[in-house]
Design a protein around this motif. Structure first.
Motif: not given
Length: 402
Positions: A368-375
């Motif tokens: 969730r901390l990834d600014p690009v968007g990972a899940q």
């Protein structure tokens, strides 16, 4: 606290000798987190965020997409669903798309290998605290903003223009009302000029150039975490100084590195970092390691217990600790290598459902901390973790090959 390092490196190509490129590196208290390369001769028109007047080249109804040209011979992919709020410069038929129609598009994803660049008619102008868009939608808020922070921003009632909408970024949490108003008026004026002038521009015109590569990363760092911006490139130092001339916070943290003994790249070990980041094997402090293999379809990561042998009575606890350490390193490596698409992770098997839940929760928090968007998606029946990460730019390996 984070440092942002901007410098120039040389890449040794077997065919053409050394080639210079810029490196933008973000470092937190635990080490490097984000890394972006940019050729010194790359044009701003080739980057994400640039806005063009494009021409429809082909229509593919079965794909629910059209192909547009942003320059002669430069084709991009555009989904049909994005036409609701499109700005048309020239249109043959009002209710139907036609070859030769001209419209405003913005690059959303760079071309990757054989795939075209992806463009959209949803225009977005990003700032430090907010993004302004022509999309007809309610005001948006970063998921990292608390309920109280969102309520404070709602009271400001900035989105008075019905032709645009606002999305508040995480940085808005620490911004003063004056800072928010100043940025809103600046972004809105740029948006207003775009909306007013696009109809009079010729096909293939560049209506708005994206910010330089380092500017995008600088805007993504929350101000509460930014300690220093360091560069040894005088022209980049000047550009940042001019862009943030009225911003005391950035001015106080901006530094021009000048040391004849060690270059900025040597000081932060950028060459070694690039070598390690391109290596398939990543060692961790515990003696365990990751094996990262990127294929055309997906990325596969294997977690190995490595050199250290656990005592039998502590085996399960040890394996959980290795997996938790691996989860942190995987989240870091996805960002450093800019790995996108599908990622499958084979963690060390955990027999306890309670331990599996601990691992899943921690992995979800880190992604969730990834600014690009990972899940995190789920664990398969074989216990393989499925992860997805948004595709925006080329991977680090592709950038180096370029």
């Amino acid at each position: 606290m984070d440092k942002l390092i901007i410098t120039r490196q040389n890449y040794k190509s077997n065919c053409e000798g050394e080639k210079p490129f810029y490196v933008c590196l973000r470092i937190d208290e635990n080490g490097p987190t984000d890394l972006e390369l940019c050729p010194t001769d790359q044009k701003l028109t080739e980057t994400v965020g640039t806005i063009f007047v494009a021409k429809i080249k082909d229509i593919a109804p079965q794909m629910k997409a059209v192909f547009v040209e942003i320059a002669p011979g430069c084709t991009c992919y555009l989904e049909m669903k994005h036409f609701e709020n499109a700005w048309f410069v020239k249109r043959a038929r009002k209710e139907q798309l036609t070859q030769g129609d001209e419209l405003v598009v913005q690059i959303k994803k760079e071309p990757i290998k054989t795939k075209y660049a992806i463009v959209s008619t949803k225009i977005e102008l990003p700032g430090q605290y907010m993004v302004i868009t022509n999309e007809q939608r309610p005001t948006g808020y970063s998921a990292k903003l608390s309920k109280e922070q969102k309520e404070r921003l709602q009271k400001m009632d900035l989105s008075a223009d019905k032709d645009c909408a606002l999305i508040f970024r995480t940085n808005a949490a620490t911004a003063t009302a004056d800072e928010l108003l100043l940025e809103y008026h600046s972004l809105h004026e740029t948006f207003r000029q775009l909306r007013q002038n696009y109809a009079y521009r010729t096909c293939y015109s560049v209506l708005h150039q994206s910010k330089p590569f380092y500017s995008r990363m600088l805007k993504s760092i929350p101000r509460t975490m930014l300690e220093r911006v360091i560069t040894d490139e005088p022209h980049i130092f000047r550009e940042i100084s001019e862009e943030y001339a009225a911003d005391v916070f950035i001015q106080e943290r901006l530094q021009l590195y000048d040391n004849d003994s060690y270059s900025l790249g040597q000081c932060f070990g950028i060459s070694r970092l690039l070598d390690r980041t391109l290596n398939e094997r990543v060692w961790m402090k515990s003696g365990a390691y990751l094996l990262i293999q990127q294929t055309e379809a997906m990325t596969v990561i294997d977690v190995n217990s490595g050199k250290k042998e656990a005592k039998k009575k502590h085996t399960e606890d040890y394996f959980l600790q290795v997996n938790l350490e691996a989860a942190e390193e995987i989240a870091r490596q996805l960002r450093l290598r800019n790995i996108s698409g599908i990622c499958m992770v084979d963690f060390i098997n955990l027999k306890s459902k309670e331990q599996q839940d601990i691992l899943q929760k921690r992995l979800t928090e880190l992604l969730r901390l990834d600014p690009v968007g990972a899940q995190f998606v789920d664990f398969t029946r074989l216990g393989i973790a499925e992860i997805t990460r948004k595709k925006v730019r080329k991977s680090l390996r592709q950038q180096m090959e370029q």
